[in-house]
Design an enzyme around this catalytic site. Structure first.
Site, PDB file in Angstrom:
ATOM      1  CB  CYS A  39       0.694  -9.015  11.939  1.00 54.25           C
ATOM      2  SG  CYS A  39      -1.001  -8.916  11.366  1.00 54.25           S
TER       3      CYS A  39
ATOM      4  CB  CYS B  27      -2.954 -10.528   6.167  1.00 54.50           C
ATOM      5  SG  CYS B  27      -3.151  -8.823   5.612  1.00 54.50           S
TER       6      CYS B  27
ATOM      7  CB  CYS C 201       2.865  -8.218   5.686  1.00 55.75           C
ATOM      8  SG  CYS C 201       2.895  -6.626   6.485  1.00 55.75           S
TER       9      CYS C 201
ATOM     10  CD  GLN D 123       6.092   8.892  -2.586  1.00 54.76           C
ATOM     11  OE1 GLN D 123       5.865   7.733  -2.264  1.00 54.76           O
ATOM     12  NE2 GLN D 123       6.413   9.234  -3.824  1.00 54.76           N
TER      13      GLN D 123
ATOM     14  CD  GLU E 202      -1.951  14.457  -9.485  1.00 55.02           C
ATOM     15  OE1 GLU E 202      -2.899  13.663  -9.632  1.00 55.02           O
ATOM     16  OE2 GLU E 202      -0.753  14.099  -9.482  1.00 55.02           O
TER      17      GLU E 202
ATOM     18  CB  CYS F 183       5.877   3.261  -6.774  1.00 57.25           C
ATOM     19  SG  CYS F 183       4.439   3.542  -7.815  1.00 57.25           S
TER      20      CYS F 183
END
Length: 490
Positions: A74, A80, A83, A291, A341, A413
């Protein structure tokens, strides 16, 4: 060490989430430096010392790590913040994340307890995997030209144009470039977060990995009015691999820097798209949770099915159910699945998805989990938890555990949030049986974890309590819990 001191050292190890440990010559306590890779020699500024623990801000990478074996793909790496690990091989990324998760779980398990750690499962796609991306409008330096993309690493304000982001499909990059060029030509400015003035705020893109359907959502304030018909025409003329099925104009006047809708107008097409997952079709709306890595989500949900075991003739609670993916994947082999939810549009999509997939034994409730559990008449045999990144609200977790189900599958997560919740869960008579990491977020610091928790009929004291852990049969435990409720203790 003193604040504002500039030092150098090698990052010995990186813990989740991206906490590097640097040992400086002559110092026993390591400095925590974020945004680095194991083995890098770095220069950093001591910007904080908290309870004797120094923390540093990375200033410069002096020498690359031996683990950096490939060139970045990239143009804005490493500035950035999207990542971190492009220059590491994917195998090394997986190994590092596997060890990070294991260290967290090892520390979270009660003394004397063992569990099975099954390592990490890889994402089927390393690049171009994200089906959702939130880009911000801004500039990359004060009073610079308009940019559209991701924030600089460690910056709240500077935004880099992500015209060749490799986490997303090239269709998204083309759309981003088209929109940035349009507003640059029209000399339209962005919304300034400090002054709360301006127009352009965010670009929310969602794309089905299997269907190729793209949903474009432009998020602006209401402080200006612009005719966007020409922009719509330009977008529809793009030669994409997929197809734009909807273009939305979302108005957001919130003072906080969040992507939300005060009002939504459909400029073209529809306000949803479809994605296929494990043979089922899902309708996804702009703000409903799904997801972000569709192919890795299949790996994740297949793992959940494996962990949950035989649920024939059982009622399953799917808490924090999003668009109902887990519920519908489990429904064919369960008696009934009830999903809860808080996002209403996600629940509506879940109901439509279940009907579309011919599943009549799914029920979805739009409410906060803490409140909903007081209203649901059914009792679960098994519970699946897939909470937001910060874990389960401390008021909701005891209610969930009050059901006393034999098995809980907890999907996280953020492993540190899971570790915090595990202390409460283990204290209520559950043990961690097994766990596995699933990499859904290649090149980044994040990782999913699936855990199986089994009720063993014991009330365990937390790690901090240096007392004997009492043994208790399930019958005695139920009697104790009833007495606690009767006397208002819980």
């Amino acid at each position: 060490m003193k604040k504002k001191q500039i030092l150098e050292g090698v990052i010995e190890r990186v813990d989740f989430p991206n906490k590097g440990y640097v040992y400086v010559d002559g110092e026993e306590v390591p400095v925590i430096v974020k945004n680095g890779i194991p083995g890098q020699k770095v220069r950093f500024l001591i910007n904080k010392i908290r309870k004797g623990q120094p923390e540093g801000r990375l200033l410069e990478v002096l020498e690359s790590s031996p683990m950096e074996t490939r060139d970045p793909v990239c143009s804005i790496f490493p500035a950035c913040g999207g990542c971190m690990y492009q220059t590491m091989s994917y195998e090394d990324q997986l190994e590092m994340k596997k060890d990070q998760i294991q260290r967290i779980l090892d520390e979270a398990v009660l003394p004397g307890r063992t569990y099975t750690y099954e390592g990490i499962k890889r994402s089927p796609k390393e690049f171009g995997y994200r089906n959702k991306m939130e880009f911000s409008f801004g500039d990359d330096h004060k009073d610079g030209p308009l940019t559209l993309g991701l924030h600089k690493k460690g910056s709240t304000y500077d935004v880099l144009t992500a015209s060749d982001c490799k986490l997303v499909h090239s269709d998204m990059n083309q759309i981003l470039i088209c929109i940035l060029e349009y507003f640059t030509e029209k000399k339209v400015g962005y919304y300034h977060k400090i002054q709360h003035e301006g127009y352009l705020r965010h670009l929310l893109l969602r794309r089905g990995d299997t269907t190729g359907e793209v949903l474009v959502s432009l998020v602006t304030s209401t402080q200006e009015e612009h005719d966007l018909s020409e922009l719509v025409e330009r977008l529809l003329k793009l030669e994409l691999e997929g197809t734009i099925v909807g273009i939305l104009h979302i108005f957001n006047d919130s003072l906080s820097d969040v992507v939300q809708s005060d009002e939504t107008k459909i400029l073209y097409g529809q306000d949803f798209f479809y994605e296929d997952l494990l043979g089922l079709k899902f309708k996804i709306t702009p703000f409903s949770f799904f997801q972000p890595n569709s192919r890795a989500a299949e790996v994740l949900y297949e793992t959940v099915r494996e962990y949950i075991g035989d649920i024939k003739d059982m009622t399953v609670f799917d808490l924090f159910s999003g668009t109902g993916t887990i519920a519908q994947i489990l429904a064919p082999v369960a008696k009934e699945v009830i999903g809860v939810e808080i996002v209403e549009e996600a629940v509506e999509a879940a109901r439509e998805n279940a009907a579309r997939n011919g599943l009549s034994n799914c029920k979805f409730i739009a409410d906060d989990v803490f409140k909903a559990l007081d209203e649901i008449e059914e009792k679960p045999d098994v519970i699946v938890l897939d909470p937001p990144r910060d874990g389960i609200h401390p008021k909701a977790l005891p209610k969930i555990l009050d059901y006393g189900v034999d098995h809980i599958v907890y999907i996280s997560c953020k492993a540190t949030s899971l570790a915090r919740d595990l202390e409460t869960i283990q204290g209520r008579g559950y043990r961690l049986e097994k766990a596995v990491a699933v990499d859904q977020f290649c090149e980044t610091v994040h990782c999913e974890v699936v855990t199986l928790l089994t009720r063993n009929g014991e009330f365990n004291l937390a790690k901090s309590d240096n007392a004997r852990q009492p043994q208790c049969t399930p019958e005695k435990e139920d009697a104790i819990m009833q007495a606690f409720r009767h006397f208002g203790i819980i």
